[in-house]
Each structure stands twice: as structure tokens, then as C-alpha cells.
Design an enzyme around this catalytic site. Structure first.
Site, PDB file in Angstrom:
ATOM      1  N   TYR A 117       0.796  -1.227   0.000  1.00  0.00           N
ATOM      2  CA  TYR A 117       0.000   0.000   0.000  1.00  0.00           C
ATOM      3  C   TYR A 117       0.828   1.276   0.000  1.00  0.00           C
ATOM      4  O   TYR A 117       0.769   2.072  -0.920  1.00  0.00           O
ATOM      5  CB  TYR A 117      -0.951  -0.003   1.206  1.00  0.00           C
ATOM      6  N   PRO A 130     -11.186   0.032  -3.112  1.00  0.00           N
ATOM      7  CA  PRO A 130     -12.420  -0.547  -3.648  1.00  0.00           C
ATOM      8  C   PRO A 130     -13.613   0.398  -3.498  1.00  0.00           C
ATOM      9  O   PRO A 130     -13.653   1.237  -2.593  1.00  0.00           O
ATOM     10  CB  PRO A 130     -12.644  -1.789  -2.776  1.00  0.00           C
ATOM     11  N   HIS A 353      -7.330   1.349   1.262  1.00  0.00           N
ATOM     12  CA  HIS A 353      -7.071  -0.019   1.671  1.00  0.00           C
ATOM     13  C   HIS A 353      -6.022  -0.230   2.753  1.00  0.00           C
ATOM     14  O   HIS A 353      -5.981  -1.302   3.365  1.00  0.00           O
ATOM     15  CB  HIS A 353      -6.653  -0.790   0.425  1.00  0.00           C
ATOM     16  N   LYS A 433     -24.151 -25.755  -3.009  1.00  0.00           N
ATOM     17  CA  LYS A 433     -24.371 -26.423  -1.713  1.00  0.00           C
ATOM     18  C   LYS A 433     -25.171 -27.713  -1.901  1.00  0.00           C
ATOM     19  O   LYS A 433     -24.904 -28.713  -1.239  1.00  0.00           O
ATOM     20  CB  LYS A 433     -25.105 -25.489  -0.746  1.00  0.00           C
ATOM     21  N   TYR A 462      -5.440 -14.424  -8.514  1.00  0.00           N
ATOM     22  CA  TYR A 462      -5.332 -14.030  -7.103  1.00  0.00           C
ATOM     23  C   TYR A 462      -6.727 -14.022  -6.485  1.00  0.00           C
ATOM     24  O   TYR A 462      -7.617 -13.365  -7.002  1.00  0.00           O
ATOM     25  CB  TYR A 462      -4.750 -12.619  -7.042  1.00  0.00           C
ATOM     26  N   THR A 475      -3.698 -10.607   4.874  1.00  0.00           N
ATOM     27  CA  THR A 475      -4.176 -11.571   3.867  1.00  0.00           C
ATOM     28  C   THR A 475      -3.027 -12.403   3.296  1.00  0.00           C
ATOM     29  O   THR A 475      -1.869 -12.039   3.401  1.00  0.00           O
ATOM     30  CB  THR A 475      -4.817 -10.864   2.662  1.00  0.00           C
ATOM     31  N   SER A 564     -11.983 -11.389  -5.679  1.00  0.00           N
ATOM     32  CA  SER A 564     -12.308 -11.355  -4.271  1.00  0.00           C
ATOM     33  C   SER A 564     -13.773 -11.687  -4.042  1.00  0.00           C
ATOM     34  O   SER A 564     -14.645 -11.166  -4.730  1.00  0.00           O
ATOM     35  CB  SER A 564     -12.032  -9.954  -3.734  1.00  0.00           C
TER      36      SER A 564
END
Length: 636
Positions: A117, A130, A353, A433, A462, A475, A564
Site C-alpha cells: 500500500y 475498492p 485499503h 451447496k 489471485y 491476507t 475477491s
């Protein structure tokens, strides 16, 4: 929830600006919540482990298989063998890293925040911060906007009380408590630009702590005290009165949109920042914004679009504001949390972030949205309130030049970004599920299939995994492109393959993803460990080992798919830009019967197209469901 977007990763021998951005926790956090005092809770959390060197080296080679050529892999195997040999540099760096882990709360976190960052020099807009799109709210005029904004602010203050009193319920994942530190980093914090590296200031613990928020309307900034003199938060009615005062005193846009400066390349903003705060008034105004609890941006209505394009257009507003003629200057993008409320009911947020991943942001937003839906109680009679304070800026010719440059670069970036938000309405978590598959793994495998169909190859992918099981955890990376997923996507459209074989390959791909996810959240993934070994070499002033200078390492960190999962109670979707010029940003929120997707790409790249990948994603999900439904299986 996610580790959002730790979507940054450090490239081999490259400068920090080639990082992947941060991403998200993979399983939704358990709803089991137990109140607990913060410090006691934190001290009970385990430290982030340093994985075994041989394990990481083996898993690294396995991760390269689907994305590099055979001759490249052969060369890398030799480099890895050399790196990990007995008495070699790998063992030395491993020992150094284990020693660092023994003497710090978390061996990774400080390095990660700096590299991913604060030393990342591309604009935070699109590249790092984001956006989050909320469902369209039920108002379409200034009065409705002000009323909703007031409820939203009251909801944030309600959540802040839990943070301040340390009564925030502890979150659990798979029965294990999670680190709650990031919740204490979101409010009253701000990024501050520097010439080569930025910093983050957190005023929440200052004495006295901030009592005001920043409101931006028509490109003008106001400080609004949100607490009465007795320390109680203002009521919704009181906040309404104050927001009306702000709006009526800023009916025309400011001629010099200072907020646009925060959209710049970080080195340019670092220089412009020094120019800006030379002036005492400017310095005080900037400091007031930085110290505020959060920023609330009151936007005009966005350009009218078709219903089909509404969410995509709203995502653009949350991510960058639509350019200098739109709302990009009605922001302070360095602020950790900005709520954005349009006059037409378009609502959402943007967050910087560095202090936190997505989960605390989403938990706060879920709380606030729920709060705005409450029936309002009868409130006590109004007491006179001080006028909100307008923040003034003196614009020198030098600052004016910086503003003009920022407008141009922001407009270029806004024109370059292609954003598509799609609601996949055919099914949600319910279908995977019902086939005893992890919804996240099912979606990730579908994304691999979609990408392969569009580009005829696999790529480094990623997905962010949360390390919050560990103290101060941020993370790690789930590498969604695996040998198992590659085998599945190559077989899927092959007419020579039987459906039973395809189902078998699908199940193996889904299981491989689930297994990597579990490995990652347990601190046993490869990416942060490799980064740590590389940083240890820098710390020990050793030359960077060849394994990190290798072309395969650069390819492994060139994430053409940056993804993500961002689960939430609210029917919202988060969005972010690609992390490489020829890549995609893909964020999704799987609800029980539908999935919200946001897909981004850059228009300047001829090979990528957000709408095409989004369509391929829908087709892949439907085709995978059809395959499962049409193929009888002997056993589950």
C-alpha cells in the site's frame, strides 16, 4: 468475508508499484458472536506461523505448472533446488524470518502494509481503493438525500460506540476467534501522501478524539460536529438540520476542486501536497479532513442510464466518481472511509485499503444499512447547534496547476476503466451447496472456465484469503489456477470427453480450491512466505536470490485475474480495478439465490473486455450446473 482485496503482490525484483492489490476472506464469517474486551481477546490469538521452507518450495512449483511453459518450469526447478539446498541462502533467510517471527507480533503485517500500500505509487483510485455499491435507495430529491444521509451518519455513530466501548462482538471462522484490530483502524484515520512512501495517521486514540465528520457538497468541504457538548451523538433530526445548512450554503460548485488532487499518482500528489499545505489555512483544512471520523459525499444525480446499466454506472461513481466533470473531485480519496450518497438514490462507499481489508468495512456497512431501516423514535426537542464549519483553501497558481494536471489524469483513468456489474439471477449459493460443493470454490472454478474460453489459456489468479485467525493478520493469496482447474477447463468443451469424466474433473478442481483455501487461512500458503524470504534478504543486505529474479516468479505475480469474494448481509457488490494493464478485477457477493458480480478491465487493452468476461462467467456457471444436473453420479 474477504481479506479484500489484498490484491497486491510483490513482483520479482520489481518496484512496489507492480504489486497486486489486496483481496478477501473466503468463507463468510460465522454469525456466532460473543462480546469480549479487545486487548484480552487479542493477546489470546496465535502468532502468524512461518511455513516450512521445503513445503513452500514444493507448493510454489506446483502453482507454476498451469501458468508457465515446460522449459521455464525446468529452469525454475533448478533455481528452487539451489535456493533450498542444505546450508544455502534459503535456509539462512528462513532462520532470519523465524527469528523475526519470534520477536514481533506479526512478522508479515508491517512489511505488507508498506509494500502493498504505502509504497505503491499508482493512484489509490481504481488501482487500490475498492468501491461498494448499495441497493438503490428510495428517494430521488435533495430532501430525501439529506434524510438518508442523516440516518446513515447516525448508524455509523451507533457502530462507533461499540468500537469505543470495546463491546464489538468477536467474530469467528470455523469456531476460531478472529483478530479484531482492523475495526479500530477504520474510523478517524487517513492516508497522508509522501514523496516516495505514504503514511497512515489514526486519530481515534488521540486526546481528545475527533468529534466531527467531513461533508463534501458541490466540491466544498465542511466539518460537522456530530456530538453534543455532553458527549451524546446528534440525533437524526439534528444531523438533518446541519446537512441542510451545509447544502444551502454551497448551492454552486466550488471553482477550484481541491479534492481532485487525491486522485493523482502518489508521487505527484506527494509534491502537490507540500505545495498545498505551505499555506496555513490550507494546512488546517487538510488536517481537519484527516482527523475527521469519516467523509460523507453528497453527490448530484448521476447521468441517466438504462436500468440494465444502472449498477455498472453506480459502481463507477463509487470507484472513481466519473471524472472531473462528474463527482471525482467531490471526494477525499485518502480518507479510509467515504460514504457516497447521490441525489437520485445512488448510494455506496469507497475505502482506502492500507488500514483494513473488507470485512470490517462490510460489517460496518451492514450495521448502518440495517440502522437506516429502523423506525424512527420520537426525538427530544431541538437545541440550537453551532453552524458547520466551511473548510477554506487558498489556491496559489502552483496549486491551480496541480489541480488542472489532476483533472486530466483522472479523466484519462476514468475513460480507460470499463466496469460491468451483473446480477446473476439463475442461482446463488444454493446450487453448489446442493451438490456438496463450496460456493466460493464453485464460482472460482467457473471463473477459470470463463477465462479459458475467452483467452484459450490459464493465467495467474489471485483470490484473497484472510489471515485474521492470527494476531494482526492481513491476507494471503489463494491461487485459483491449479493443475486440477486447468485439467477441468481444458476438458470441459472437449467433445471426446464423457460427462462423467468432466464431473469428476470438476469435483477435483473444486476440492483443490477448497484445500488451498484452508491452507491459506491457516497461514500455510506460499505467497507471503516467499515475500518474507525476499524481504529478509533485503533486511540482511544480501543480494536478491535468483529464484526471485526468475521470469517465472514475475509471471506468477502478474495476476491477470484479481478476484475477491465479498459476502455481506446487504444485497450489495464491491468493485475494484484490474491490477495489471492486461488483467481483470472480479469481485462477487454470493447470495442464497443470486450472485452479484463486478468485472473490470482497461479499454486500452485490446485483449480484455469486461462485458465479454462477465457473459462468459454467466455461461460457465449455467453450463456447470447443467453438467451436474444431467450427469448421474454413482456417489457424491
Amino acid at each position: 468475508m474477504w481479506g479484500f482485496c489484498s490484491r497486491f503482490a510483490v513482483k520479482a525484483g520489481m518496484k512496489p508499484c507492480s504489486f497486486m492489490k489486496p483481496n478477501h476472506l473466503v468463507k463468510p464469517v460465522s454469525a456466532t458472536r460473543v462480546s469480549g474486551r479487545y486487548l484480552t481477546h487479542q493477546q489470546g490469538l496465535p502468532h502468524l506461523p512461518v511455513p516450512p521452507l521445503q513445503q513452500t518450495c514444493e507448493r510454489y512449483l506446483a502453482a507454476l505448472e498451469p501458468i508457465v511453459e515446460e522449459d521455464e518450469l525446468k529452469r525454475t526447478k533448478e533455481l528452487v533446488q539451489e535456493f533450498q539446498k542444505a546450508g544455502g541462502v534459503g535456509e539462512r533467510l528462513q532462520r532470519g524470518l523465524e527469528k523475526r517471527a519470534h520477536h514481533t507480533e506479526n512478522w508479515l503485517s508491517e512489511w505488507w502494509v508498506q509494500l502493498a500500500y504505502l509504497e505503491y505509487r499508482l493512484p489509490v483510485v481504481v488501482h487500490s481503493s475498492p468501491g461498494l455499491v448499495l441497493p438503490r435507495m428510495n428517494f430521488s430529491d435533495k430532501q430525501g438525500q439529506i434524510r438518508f444521509a442523516a440516518k446513515l451518519i447516525a448508524g455509523v455513530l451507533d457502530f462507533k460506540t461499540m468500537i469505543d466501548n470495546e463491546t464489538l462482538p468477536v467474530e469467528y471462522l470455523g469456531g476460531r476467534p478472529l483478530c479484531m484490530n482492523q475495526y479500530y483502524e477504520v474510523l478517524s484515520s487517513c492516508r497522508v501522501p509522501g514523496l516516495k512512501r505514504d503514511s497512515v495517521v489514526n486519530h481515534a486514540t488521540s486526546s481528545p478524539p475527533p468529534r466531527h465528520i467531513t461533508v463534501v457538497h458541490n466540491l466544498q468541504f465542511f466539518a460537522l460536529d456530530v456530538y453534543n457538548s455532553d458527549g451524546t451523538p446528534l440525533t437524526v433530526d439534528q444531523i438533518c438540520v446541519q446537512l441542510e445548512r451545509i447544502c444551502s450554503s454551497s448551492l454552486q460548485p466550488d471553482e477550484e476542486p481541491v479534492g481532485i488532487l487525491t486522485t493523482q499518482h502518489r508521487d505527484s500528489w506527494g509534491k502537490a501536497y507540500i505545495n498545498l499545505i505551505k499555506d496555513k489555512t490550507n494546512k488546517e483544512s487538510v488536517s481537519t479532513i484527516q482527523r475527521s471520523i469519516l467523509v460523507v459525499c453528497l453527490d448530484g444525480a448521476m447521468p441517466e442510464v438504462s436500468d440494465e446499466m444502472y449498477r455498472s454506472s453506480a459502481a463507477v461513481q463509487m470507484l472513481h466518481g466519473g471524472g472531473s466533470e462528474g463527482n471525482s473531485a467531490n471526494r477525499w480519496f485518502d480518507k479510509t472511509l467515504q460514504f457516497i450518497i447521490g441525489e437520485d438514490g445512488t448510494c455506496g462507499a469507497n475505502y482506502e485499503h492500507a488500514p483494513a481489508e473488507g470485512p470490517p468495512i462490510v460489517a460496518l456497512i451492514d450495521h448502518v444499512v440495517e440502522y437506516t431501516r429502523k423506525t424512527e423514535v420520537v426525538q427530544p426537542p431541538m437545541v440550537p447547534l453551532p453552524m458547520p464549519q466551511k473548510l477554506h483553501f487558498n489556491i496559489t497558481p502552483e496549486v491551480k496547476k496541480d489541480i488542472e494536471e489532476a483533472k486530466q489524469s483522472m479523466n484519462t483513468l476514468a475513460e480507460d476503466l470499463d466496469m460491468r456489474v451483473v446480477v446473476f439471477g439463475h442461482f446463488g449459493k444454493n446450487v453448489p451447496k446442493s451438490h456438496k460443493m463450496s460456493p466460493d470454490a464453485f464460482i472460482q472454478v467457473a471463473l477459470q472456465l470463463a477465462y479459458y474460453r475467452v483467452h484459450q489459456r490459464c493465467c495467474a489468479t489471485y483470490e484473497s484469503a484472510s489471515l485474521r485467525m492470527f494476531r494482526l493478520g492481513r491476507t494471503d493469496t489463494i491461487r485459483s489456477a491449479s493443475t486440477a482447474s486447468a485439467a477441468f477447463v481444458k476438458a470441459f468443451d472437449d467433445p471426446r470427453r464423457q460427462n462423467t469424466q468432466k464431473v469428476d474433473l470438476m469435483e477435483k478442481a473444486v476440492k483443490a480450491h477448497r484445500s488451498y483455501t484452508n491452507m491459506a487461512i491457516s497461514g500455510q500458503a506460499i505467497d507471503r512466505h516467499l515475500l518474507g524470504l525476499k524481504m529478509q534478504a533485503v533486511d540482511e543486505k544480501l543480494s536478491i536470490p535468483d529464484v526471485f529474479r526468475d521470469a517465472a516468479y514475475a509471471k506468477a505475480l502478474n495476476y491477470e485475474l484479481s478476484t475477491s469474494q465479498v459476502p455481506s448481509k446487504t444485497d450489495c457488490v464491491m468493485c475494484f480495478g484490474p491490477v495489471v494493464p492486461n488483467g481483470y478485477g472480479v469481485c462477487y457477493n454470493p447470495m442464497s439465490d443470486h450472485i452479484n458480480f463486478a468485472v473490470s478491465s482497461f479499454n486500452t487493452c485490446e485483449q480484455t473486455n469486461a462485458a465479454r468476461l462477465a457473459q462468459a462467467m454467466e455461461d460457465a456457471l449455467l453450463d456447470m450446473r447443467t453438467l451436474l444436473e444431467q450427469t448421474p453420479r454413482a456417489k457424491l
